[in-house]
Motif scaffolding. Structure first.
Motif, PDB file in Angstrom:
ATOM      1  N   ASP A   1       0.468  35.304 -36.031  1.00  0.00           N
ATOM      2  CA  ASP A   1       0.095  35.402 -34.624  1.00  0.00           C
ATOM      3  C   ASP A   1       1.141  36.241 -33.890  1.00  0.00           C
ATOM      4  O   ASP A   1       2.273  35.793 -33.706  1.00  0.00           O
ATOM      5  CB  ASP A   1       0.007  34.007 -34.004  1.00  0.00           C
ATOM      6  CG  ASP A   1      -0.395  34.026 -32.538  1.00  0.00           C
ATOM      7  OD1 ASP A   1      -0.880  35.068 -32.052  1.00  0.00           O
ATOM      8  OD2 ASP A   1      -0.219  32.990 -31.866  1.00  0.00           O
TER       9      ASP A   1
ATOM     10  N   TRP B   1      -6.578  28.153 -42.188  1.00  0.00           N
ATOM     11  CA  TRP B   1      -6.302  28.173 -40.761  1.00  0.00           C
ATOM     12  C   TRP B   1      -5.764  29.531 -40.354  1.00  0.00           C
ATOM     13  O   TRP B   1      -5.132  30.224 -41.143  1.00  0.00           O
ATOM     14  CB  TRP B   1      -5.250  27.122 -40.405  1.00  0.00           C
ATOM     15  CG  TRP B   1      -5.710  25.716 -40.536  1.00  0.00           C
ATOM     16  CD1 TRP B   1      -5.640  24.917 -41.651  1.00  0.00           C
ATOM     17  CD2 TRP B   1      -6.328  24.922 -39.531  1.00  0.00           C
ATOM     18  NE1 TRP B   1      -6.156  23.688 -41.395  1.00  0.00           N
ATOM     19  CE2 TRP B   1      -6.590  23.654 -40.097  1.00  0.00           C
ATOM     20  CE3 TRP B   1      -6.680  25.155 -38.205  1.00  0.00           C
ATOM     21  CZ2 TRP B   1      -7.189  22.629 -39.371  1.00  0.00           C
ATOM     22  CZ3 TRP B   1      -7.266  24.130 -37.484  1.00  0.00           C
ATOM     23  CH2 TRP B   1      -7.517  22.880 -38.072  1.00  0.00           C
ATOM     24  N   THR B   2      -5.997  29.886 -39.113  1.00  0.00           N
ATOM     25  CA  THR B   2      -5.366  31.056 -38.521  1.00  0.00           C
ATOM     26  C   THR B   2      -4.810  30.630 -37.167  1.00  0.00           C
ATOM     27  O   THR B   2      -5.283  29.661 -36.572  1.00  0.00           O
ATOM     28  CB  THR B   2      -6.367  32.235 -38.394  1.00  0.00           C
ATOM     29  OG1 THR B   2      -5.650  33.404 -38.046  1.00  0.00           O
ATOM     30  CG2 THR B   2      -7.452  31.945 -37.402  1.00  0.00           C
ATOM     31  N   LEU B   3      -3.780  31.328 -36.713  1.00  0.00           N
ATOM     32  CA  LEU B   3      -3.153  31.018 -35.433  1.00  0.00           C
ATOM     33  C   LEU B   3      -3.445  32.173 -34.473  1.00  0.00           C
ATOM     34  O   LEU B   3      -3.172  33.332 -34.787  1.00  0.00           O
ATOM     35  CB  LEU B   3      -1.644  30.845 -35.616  1.00  0.00           C
ATOM     36  CG  LEU B   3      -0.845  30.387 -34.410  1.00  0.00           C
ATOM     37  CD1 LEU B   3      -1.243  28.978 -33.984  1.00  0.00           C
ATOM     38  CD2 LEU B   3       0.652  30.426 -34.727  1.00  0.00           C
TER      39      LEU B   3
ATOM     40  N   TYR C   1      -3.165  28.714 -30.708  1.00  0.00           N
ATOM     41  CA  TYR C   1      -4.215  27.791 -31.138  1.00  0.00           C
ATOM     42  C   TYR C   1      -4.430  27.931 -32.636  1.00  0.00           C
ATOM     43  O   TYR C   1      -4.638  29.039 -33.140  1.00  0.00           O
ATOM     44  CB  TYR C   1      -5.552  28.098 -30.442  1.00  0.00           C
ATOM     45  CG  TYR C   1      -5.617  27.682 -29.007  1.00  0.00           C
ATOM     46  CD1 TYR C   1      -6.122  26.438 -28.646  1.00  0.00           C
ATOM     47  CD2 TYR C   1      -5.180  28.533 -28.004  1.00  0.00           C
ATOM     48  CE1 TYR C   1      -6.195  26.058 -27.317  1.00  0.00           C
ATOM     49  CE2 TYR C   1      -5.244  28.161 -26.669  1.00  0.00           C
ATOM     50  CZ  TYR C   1      -5.746  26.916 -26.338  1.00  0.00           C
ATOM     51  OH  TYR C   1      -5.809  26.539 -25.012  1.00  0.00           O
ATOM     52  N   LEU C   2      -4.410  26.812 -33.360  1.00  0.00           N
ATOM     53  CA  LEU C   2      -4.796  26.809 -34.771  1.00  0.00           C
ATOM     54  C   LEU C   2      -6.313  26.699 -34.835  1.00  0.00           C
ATOM     55  O   LEU C   2      -6.902  25.824 -34.205  1.00  0.00           O
ATOM     56  CB  LEU C   2      -4.181  25.613 -35.505  1.00  0.00           C
ATOM     57  CG  LEU C   2      -2.798  25.814 -36.084  1.00  0.00           C
ATOM     58  CD1 LEU C   2      -2.276  24.490 -36.638  1.00  0.00           C
ATOM     59  CD2 LEU C   2      -2.781  26.894 -37.145  1.00  0.00           C
ATOM     60  N   ILE C   3      -6.933  27.595 -35.592  1.00  0.00           N
ATOM     61  CA  ILE C   3      -8.391  27.606 -35.721  1.00  0.00           C
ATOM     62  C   ILE C   3      -8.722  27.595 -37.208  1.00  0.00           C
ATOM     63  O   ILE C   3      -8.179  28.388 -37.975  1.00  0.00           O
ATOM     64  CB  ILE C   3      -8.994  28.866 -35.062  1.00  0.00           C
ATOM     65  CG1 ILE C   3      -8.536  28.960 -33.609  1.00  0.00           C
ATOM     66  CG2 ILE C   3     -10.505  28.857 -35.178  1.00  0.00           C
ATOM     67  CD1 ILE C   3      -8.855  30.289 -32.946  1.00  0.00           C
ATOM     68  N   ASP C   4      -9.615  26.681 -37.633  1.00  0.00           N
ATOM     69  CA  ASP C   4      -9.981  26.644 -39.047  1.00  0.00           C
ATOM     70  C   ASP C   4     -11.288  27.399 -39.279  1.00  0.00           C
ATOM     71  O   ASP C   4     -11.933  27.864 -38.346  1.00  0.00           O
ATOM     72  CB  ASP C   4     -10.027  25.214 -39.594  1.00  0.00           C
ATOM     73  CG  ASP C   4     -11.269  24.434 -39.211  1.00  0.00           C
ATOM     74  OD1 ASP C   4     -12.096  24.935 -38.429  1.00  0.00           O
ATOM     75  OD2 ASP C   4     -11.411  23.312 -39.700  1.00  0.00           O
TER      76      ASP C   4
ATOM     77  N   GLN D   1     -13.068  24.610 -35.813  1.00  0.00           N
ATOM     78  CA  GLN D   1     -12.287  23.575 -35.161  1.00  0.00           C
ATOM     79  C   GLN D   1     -10.961  24.191 -34.711  1.00  0.00           C
ATOM     80  O   GLN D   1     -10.427  25.067 -35.382  1.00  0.00           O
ATOM     81  CB  GLN D   1     -12.023  22.428 -36.123  1.00  0.00           C
ATOM     82  CG  GLN D   1     -13.304  21.761 -36.625  1.00  0.00           C
ATOM     83  CD  GLN D   1     -12.973  20.705 -37.636  1.00  0.00           C
ATOM     84  OE1 GLN D   1     -12.545  19.621 -37.288  1.00  0.00           O
ATOM     85  NE2 GLN D   1     -13.195  21.012 -38.902  1.00  0.00           N
ATOM     86  N   TYR D   2     -10.418  23.719 -33.612  1.00  0.00           N
ATOM     87  CA  TYR D   2      -9.169  24.281 -33.136  1.00  0.00           C
ATOM     88  C   TYR D   2      -8.322  23.224 -32.440  1.00  0.00           C
ATOM     89  O   TYR D   2      -8.808  22.190 -32.027  1.00  0.00           O
ATOM     90  CB  TYR D   2      -9.426  25.457 -32.178  1.00  0.00           C
ATOM     91  CG  TYR D   2     -10.114  25.060 -30.901  1.00  0.00           C
ATOM     92  CD1 TYR D   2      -9.357  24.729 -29.763  1.00  0.00           C
ATOM     93  CD2 TYR D   2     -11.488  25.012 -30.813  1.00  0.00           C
ATOM     94  CE1 TYR D   2      -9.990  24.365 -28.583  1.00  0.00           C
ATOM     95  CE2 TYR D   2     -12.121  24.644 -29.629  1.00  0.00           C
ATOM     96  CZ  TYR D   2     -11.367  24.328 -28.541  1.00  0.00           C
ATOM     97  OH  TYR D   2     -11.970  23.964 -27.372  1.00  0.00           O
TER      98      TYR D   2
ATOM     99  N   LYS E   1      -4.519  23.217 -29.860  1.00  0.00           N
ATOM    100  CA  LYS E   1      -3.385  23.905 -29.231  1.00  0.00           C
ATOM    101  C   LYS E   1      -2.106  23.331 -29.844  1.00  0.00           C
ATOM    102  O   LYS E   1      -1.883  22.124 -29.814  1.00  0.00           O
ATOM    103  CB  LYS E   1      -3.408  23.685 -27.717  1.00  0.00           C
ATOM    104  CG  LYS E   1      -2.262  24.314 -26.977  1.00  0.00           C
ATOM    105  CD  LYS E   1      -2.443  25.795 -26.831  1.00  0.00           C
ATOM    106  CE  LYS E   1      -1.368  26.375 -25.912  1.00  0.00           C
ATOM    107  NZ  LYS E   1      -1.210  27.796 -26.057  1.00  0.00           N
TER     108      LYS E   1
END
Length: 132
Positions: free
Chosen positions: A78, A114-116, A120-123, A127-128, A130
């Motif tokens: 990120d 997951w990515t950031l 915010y982590l988002i799968d 789903q996410y 903060k």
């Protein structure tokens, strides 16, 4: 990503897109291209085993190396927060590691995909949460 560099289709050769397309060289081995740093176009992130190598985009020399926890690999970066997401298959923990100062945060997360984005982590399922 910023239009200054070109990565070959096989992810090893880098060229600078200025005054034609001068060839810079081949990324150091072993390792896999992770991303160009959007926040610092002088650096390229590479991952290999339990390491992140930060590589100079000028001469492709390794600038510094970050050691990851055992069995973990970097899967995303990120540029807003400067944290890399590090996951391990079948683990219930996820690590966020700041590539500028090695500050580490740990989170319970069952998925390894997951990515950031902007803290915010988002799968992969959307789903996410903060986290930063």
């Amino acid at each position: 990503d910023d239009g200054k560099f070109c990565l070959s289709p096989y992810g090893r050769s880098i060229s600078r897109l200025e005054n034609g397309v001068p060839y810079i060289g081949t990324l150091p081995s072993p390792g896999h291209f992770l991303c160009f740093r959007h926040d610092n176009d002088n650096e390229i992130l590479m991952t290999w085993n339990e390491m992140i190598n930060i590589v100079s985009s000028d001469d492709l020399a390794i600038i510094r190396t970050i050691t990851l926890p055992s069995g973990y690999k970097a899967v995303s970066y990120d540029p807003v927060t400067h944290y890399a997401v590090c996951t391990k298959p079948d683990s219930e923990l996820l690590y966020l590691i700041n590539i500028d100062n090695n500050h580490t945060k740990t989170f319970a997360a069952i998925s390894s995909e997951w990515t950031l984005v902007n803290g915010y982590l988002i799968d992969y399922a959307g789903q996410y949460m903060k986290v930063l």
